[in-house]
Design a protein around this motif. Structure first.
Motif, PDB file in Angstrom:
ATOM      1  N   ALA A   2      64.604  23.249  -1.117  1.00 52.97           N
ATOM      2  CA  ALA A   2      65.348  24.480  -1.370  1.00 52.97           C
ATOM      3  C   ALA A   2      66.836  24.271  -1.114  1.00 52.97           C
ATOM      4  O   ALA A   2      67.240  23.550  -0.207  1.00 52.97           O
ATOM      5  CB  ALA A   2      64.827  25.601  -0.474  1.00 52.97           C
ATOM      6  N   LEU A   3      67.628  24.902  -1.935  1.00 50.10           N
ATOM      7  CA  LEU A   3      69.076  24.877  -1.788  1.00 50.10           C
ATOM      8  C   LEU A   3      69.455  25.658  -0.533  1.00 50.10           C
ATOM      9  O   LEU A   3      68.863  26.697  -0.239  1.00 50.10           O
ATOM     10  CB  LEU A   3      69.706  25.520  -3.028  1.00 50.10           C
ATOM     11  N   THR A   4      70.442  25.166   0.229  1.00 48.74           N
ATOM     12  CA  THR A   4      70.874  25.836   1.456  1.00 48.74           C
ATOM     13  C   THR A   4      72.386  26.017   1.448  1.00 48.74           C
ATOM     14  O   THR A   4      73.111  25.310   0.741  1.00 48.74           O
ATOM     15  CB  THR A   4      70.497  25.020   2.704  1.00 48.74           C
ATOM     16  N   VAL A   5      72.835  26.948   2.266  1.00 48.69           N
ATOM     17  CA  VAL A   5      74.272  27.164   2.435  1.00 48.69           C
ATOM     18  C   VAL A   5      74.914  25.882   2.954  1.00 48.69           C
ATOM     19  O   VAL A   5      75.946  25.440   2.440  1.00 48.69           O
ATOM     20  CB  VAL A   5      74.533  28.355   3.384  1.00 48.69           C
ATOM     21  N   ALA A   6      74.312  25.255   3.953  1.00 49.81           N
ATOM     22  CA  ALA A   6      74.861  24.014   4.514  1.00 49.81           C
ATOM     23  C   ALA A   6      74.929  22.914   3.449  1.00 49.81           C
ATOM     24  O   ALA A   6      75.886  22.135   3.414  1.00 49.81           O
ATOM     25  CB  ALA A   6      74.026  23.549   5.705  1.00 49.81           C
ATOM     26  N   GLY A   7      73.945  22.867   2.574  1.00 49.58           N
ATOM     27  CA  GLY A   7      73.926  21.862   1.524  1.00 49.58           C
ATOM     28  C   GLY A   7      75.036  22.029   0.507  1.00 49.58           C
ATOM     29  O   GLY A   7      75.379  21.081  -0.201  1.00 49.58           O
ATOM     30  N   LEU A   8      75.595  23.227   0.417  1.00 48.91           N
ATOM     31  CA  LEU A   8      76.699  23.465  -0.524  1.00 48.91           C
ATOM     32  C   LEU A   8      78.074  23.232   0.096  1.00 48.91           C
ATOM     33  O   LEU A   8      79.084  23.300  -0.603  1.00 48.91           O
ATOM     34  CB  LEU A   8      76.615  24.883  -1.097  1.00 48.91           C
ATOM     35  N   GLU A 163      66.940  29.635 -14.791  1.00 45.20           N
ATOM     36  CA  GLU A 163      67.446  28.384 -14.227  1.00 45.20           C
ATOM     37  C   GLU A 163      68.185  28.580 -12.901  1.00 45.20           C
ATOM     38  O   GLU A 163      68.337  27.618 -12.136  1.00 45.20           O
ATOM     39  CB  GLU A 163      68.385  27.691 -15.220  1.00 45.20           C
ATOM     40  N   ILE A 164      68.634  29.784 -12.614  1.00 47.62           N
ATOM     41  CA  ILE A 164      69.424  29.994 -11.393  1.00 47.62           C
ATOM     42  C   ILE A 164      68.787  30.940 -10.380  1.00 47.62           C
ATOM     43  O   ILE A 164      69.141  30.902  -9.213  1.00 47.62           O
ATOM     44  CB  ILE A 164      70.836  30.516 -11.722  1.00 47.62           C
ATOM     45  N   GLU A 165      67.867  31.785 -10.812  1.00 50.95           N
ATOM     46  CA  GLU A 165      67.391  32.861  -9.937  1.00 50.95           C
ATOM     47  C   GLU A 165      66.781  32.361  -8.633  1.00 50.95           C
ATOM     48  O   GLU A 165      67.081  32.894  -7.558  1.00 50.95           O
ATOM     49  CB  GLU A 165      66.397  33.759 -10.676  1.00 50.95           C
ATOM     50  N   ALA A 166      65.937  31.354  -8.673  1.00 51.20           N
ATOM     51  CA  ALA A 166      65.303  30.856  -7.449  1.00 51.20           C
ATOM     52  C   ALA A 166      66.347  30.333  -6.458  1.00 51.20           C
ATOM     53  O   ALA A 166      66.235  30.566  -5.249  1.00 51.20           O
ATOM     54  CB  ALA A 166      64.277  29.779  -7.779  1.00 51.20           C
ATOM     55  N   ASP A 167      67.365  29.639  -6.964  1.00 48.72           N
ATOM     56  CA  ASP A 167      68.420  29.139  -6.080  1.00 48.72           C
ATOM     57  C   ASP A 167      69.221  30.286  -5.470  1.00 48.72           C
ATOM     58  O   ASP A 167      69.563  30.253  -4.287  1.00 48.72           O
ATOM     59  CB  ASP A 167      69.355  28.193  -6.835  1.00 48.72           C
ATOM     60  N   PHE A 168      69.525  31.298  -6.265  1.00 48.25           N
ATOM     61  CA  PHE A 168      70.242  32.462  -5.733  1.00 48.25           C
ATOM     62  C   PHE A 168      69.417  33.109  -4.619  1.00 48.25           C
ATOM     63  O   PHE A 168      69.950  33.474  -3.579  1.00 48.25           O
ATOM     64  CB  PHE A 168      70.510  33.480  -6.840  1.00 48.25           C
ATOM     65  N   ARG A 169      68.135  33.249  -4.835  1.00 45.19           N
ATOM     66  CA  ARG A 169      67.267  33.871  -3.819  1.00 45.19           C
ATOM     67  C   ARG A 169      67.144  32.979  -2.584  1.00 45.19           C
ATOM     68  O   ARG A 169      67.119  33.471  -1.455  1.00 45.19           O
ATOM     69  CB  ARG A 169      65.921  34.211  -4.420  1.00 45.19           C
TER      70      ARG A 169
END
Length: 188
Positions: A2-8, A163-169
């Motif tokens: 999962a994408l994370t704030v720290a990862g960005l 393509e983006i919704e899961a990452d936004f959530r």
């Protein structure tokens, strides 16, 4: 994973240019006058990661090469609230926020502004009430820019919502997922 704030963290330096080239290469470049208010005094107020992100964004904005993927204009970038007789109150509608604690980076398609706060978060300044909305914030400038680039890419037909919704959530940023005010609401 999962994408994370720290990862960005570091997105502006690491990936923003490639994303803009991929999805917005045909947009005209942002152009600001040379006398646009400098960002450097505000950078000193920010946490280190936030200062790096804003300095990198500012360098790109002022380069004359960054595509116009968001409403960055001479009237929105580095907006001078005091000179324009505009106040700034926090989301409690009582606490006055000094102008030196915010730096405007773009408009939202109207006279509302996206601003970086002195703690590094990004807020939405609603011009009619001169308030920093509480329900539309982002933890960092990196996360905000990652989100707004993808939001604009969906609006331009270059990405799909799927393509983006899961990452936004997964990121769970109020500015993206708030049911009435978030970016996802405007894409549905």
């Amino acid at each position: 994973m999962a994408l994370t704030v720290a990862g960005l963290t570091g997105y502006v330096d690491r990936d923003l240019d490639a994303d803009l080239a991929r999805w917005f290469a045909d947009e005209p470049p942002i152009s600001l006058p040379a006398d646009t208010r400098p960002v450097e005094p505000f950078l000193e107020r920010l946490p280190a990661d936030a200062a790096r992100a804003l300095a990198a964004f500012d360098q790109r904005v002022r380069s004359g090469k960054m595509p116009q993927f968001i409403d960055v204009y001479d009237w929105s970038y580095a907006f001078a609230f005091g000179e324009n007789e505009c106040g700034i109150v926090d989301s409690d509608y009582e606490t006055q926020v000094p102008e030196e604690d915010v730096f405007a980076i773009a408009a939202d398609g109207s006279a509302n502004l996206h601003v970086v706060l002195a703690d590094g978060r990004v807020a939405h300044w609603f011009h009619e009430e001169e308030v920093l909305e509480g329900d539309t914030r982002y933890d960092t400038l990196d996360v905000f820019l990652w989100s707004i680039v993808r939001y604009q890419a969906v609006r331009a037909g270059r990405l799909t919502l799927a393509e983006i919704e899961a990452d936004f959530r997964a990121l769970d940023q109020p500015g993206a997922v708030h049911p009435e005010l978030g970016l996802l609401r405007y894409l549905k």
